[in-house]
Design an enzyme around this catalytic site. Structure first.
Site, PDB file in Angstrom:
ATOM      1  N   ASN A   9      50.300   1.563  38.010  1.00  0.00           N
ATOM      2  CA  ASN A   9      51.476   1.745  38.877  1.00  0.00           C
ATOM      3  C   ASN A   9      51.027   2.584  40.072  1.00  0.00           C
ATOM      4  OD1 ASN A   9      53.897   2.198  40.093  1.00  0.00           O
ATOM      5  ND2 ASN A   9      54.724   3.563  38.514  1.00  0.00           N
ATOM      6  N   TRP A  10      50.763   1.882  41.168  1.00  0.00           N
ATOM      7  CA  TRP A  10      50.276   2.594  42.367  1.00  0.00           C
ATOM      8  C   TRP A  10      51.391   3.392  43.035  1.00  0.00           C
ATOM      9  CZ3 TRP A  10      46.935  -1.635  45.343  1.00  0.00           C
ATOM     10  CH2 TRP A  10      45.733  -1.844  44.636  1.00  0.00           C
ATOM     11  N   LYS A  11      52.629   3.164  42.612  1.00  0.00           N
ATOM     12  CA  LYS A  11      53.788   3.805  43.266  1.00  0.00           C
ATOM     13  C   LYS A  11      53.712   3.537  44.774  1.00  0.00           C
ATOM     14  CE  LYS A  11      53.787   7.255  39.677  1.00  0.00           C
ATOM     15  NZ  LYS A  11      54.579   8.304  39.093  1.00  0.00           N
ATOM     16  N   HIS A  93      61.802   2.193  36.007  1.00  0.00           N
ATOM     17  CA  HIS A  93      60.950   3.387  36.052  1.00  0.00           C
ATOM     18  C   HIS A  93      61.863   4.610  36.220  1.00  0.00           C
ATOM     19  CE1 HIS A  93      58.007   6.323  37.392  1.00  0.00           C
ATOM     20  NE2 HIS A  93      57.088   5.537  36.836  1.00  0.00           N
ATOM     21  N   GLU A  95      61.652   7.118  38.004  1.00  0.00           N
ATOM     22  CA  GLU A  95      61.888   7.506  39.405  1.00  0.00           C
ATOM     23  C   GLU A  95      63.010   6.668  40.002  1.00  0.00           C
ATOM     24  OE1 GLU A  95      57.865   7.132  40.824  1.00  0.00           O
ATOM     25  OE2 GLU A  95      57.262   8.860  39.607  1.00  0.00           O
ATOM     26  N   GLU A 165      57.890   6.018  28.438  1.00  0.00           N
ATOM     27  CA  GLU A 165      57.415   6.992  29.424  1.00  0.00           C
ATOM     28  C   GLU A 165      58.291   8.246  29.351  1.00  0.00           C
ATOM     29  OE1 GLU A 165      54.894   5.177  32.687  1.00  0.00           O
ATOM     30  OE2 GLU A 165      56.927   5.115  33.413  1.00  0.00           O
ATOM     31  N   GLY A 171      53.477  12.256  35.732  1.00  0.00           N
ATOM     32  CA  GLY A 171      52.957  12.968  36.897  1.00  0.00           C
ATOM     33  C   GLY A 171      52.856  14.470  36.708  1.00  0.00           C
ATOM     34  N   SER A 210      50.897  10.640  32.299  1.00  0.00           N
ATOM     35  CA  SER A 210      49.664  11.430  32.431  1.00  0.00           C
ATOM     36  C   SER A 210      48.514  10.916  31.559  1.00  0.00           C
ATOM     37  CB  SER A 210      49.945  12.914  32.159  1.00  0.00           C
ATOM     38  OG  SER A 210      50.852  13.418  33.122  1.00  0.00           O
TER      39      SER A 210
HETATM   40  C1  PEP Z   1      54.148   6.333  35.990  1.00  0.00           C
HETATM   41  O1  PEP Z   1      54.515   6.633  37.116  1.00  0.00           O
HETATM   42  O2  PEP Z   1      54.558   5.292  35.466  1.00  0.00           O
HETATM   43  C2  PEP Z   1      53.213   7.220  35.294  1.00  0.00           C
HETATM   44  C3  PEP Z   1      52.988   7.019  34.030  1.00  0.00           C
HETATM   45  O3  PEP Z   1      52.652   8.196  36.070  1.00  0.00           O
HETATM   46  P1  PEP Z   1      51.469   9.185  35.622  1.00  0.00           P
HETATM   47  O4  PEP Z   1      50.429   8.386  34.913  1.00  0.00           O
HETATM   48  O5  PEP Z   1      50.979   9.775  36.907  1.00  0.00           O
HETATM   49  O6  PEP Z   1      52.077  10.224  34.715  1.00  0.00           O
END
Ligand code: PEP
Length: 252
Positions: A9-11, A93, A95, A165, A171, A210
């Protein structure tokens, strides 16, 4: 046997030049797990084109509209993603749930629209730290998935992936322990199984929060963890390849 899935997931990151280099290195690597590279909309065609010749990797979007093409200014329809060569799409997600007000109903409508059009949704669920501390993790996830179970038929669910998640791990550098991840993944599989036993054995449940090269193998080795959704660490192609290779090892 479920094939392992690792999704990047490059966001809201990337540029044509930096993506080109990432894709060059990634396509030269040896990864056998299935991989989805979920890029911002404007880069999807670039990612899809670069991955077209690979055996296991394809492009994914990070969102889609729940509506049919038409008068929805600024939105992107499932049909348009397919037209770009996209195969996967992240829905729900945290976010998007917290910053853009996406309810579980909207997330389910997006997942259903994706799957009906042949896209494979990665449906994200997860609790906040406060909800975990109150012992409400399972109740939160059950409520997030209920509209998905209403909106998708059993055979459609088998085409979806569910991403657990925990919001407190996204993050933050704070990863769920393998035991915490396994406990929730097993609970999600049992929810699926109450809905449809066939879907329960086929739907991939991936962990996100993470994940990095140093913790990926232990997480992916859990029996109900079928891979990962990787945010920050997917921006480094070498870290992402290393995480994919951990998934390959866990599957063997
Ligand atoms: C995500 O945004 O889906 C995610 C898992 O981020 P991170 O790996 O940075 O925690």
């Amino acid at each position: 046997m479920r094939a392992t899935l690792v999704a990047a997931n490059w966001k809201m990151n990337g540029s044509f030049a930096s993506n080109r280099e990432w894709l060059r290195v990634f396509t030269a690597s040896t990864v056998s797990s299935e991989v989805a590279v979920c890029a911002p909309y404007v880069y999807l065609a670039q990612v899809a084109d670069a991955l077209r010749g690979t055996r296991h990797a394809s492009a994914g979007a990070q969102n889609l509209s729940a509506e049919a093409p038409g008068t929805a200014t600024g939105e992107i329809a499932a049909e348009m993603l397919l037209d770009c060569g996209v195969r996967w799409v992240i829905v729900g997600h945290s976010e998007r749930r917290s910053r853009y007000g996406e309810s579980s109903g909207i997330v389910a409508a997006k997942a259903a629209r994706a799957v009906v059009h042949g896209l494979k949704p990665i449906i994200c669920v997860g609790e906040t730290l406060h909800e975990r501390e109150q012992g409400r993790t399972l109740a939160v996830i059950t409520a997030q998935l209920a509209p998905v179970f209403d909106a998708c038929a059993a055979d459609e669910l088998a085409a979806c992936a569910i991403a657990y998640e925990p919001v407190w791990a996204i993050g933050t550098g704070q990863t769920a322990t393998p035991a915490q991840a396994q406990e929730v993944h097993a609970a999600i599989r049992s929810l699926l199984s109450r809905h449809d036993p066939g879907a329960a054995s086929q739907t991939r449940i991936v962990y996100g929060g993470s994940v990095k090269p140093s913790n990926a193998l232990e997480l992916f080795a859990q029996p109900d963890v079928d891979g990962g959704l990787i945010g920050g660490a997917s921006l480094s192609v070498t870290d992402f390849i290393s995480i994919c290779q951990s998934a390959d090892r866990a599957a063997n």
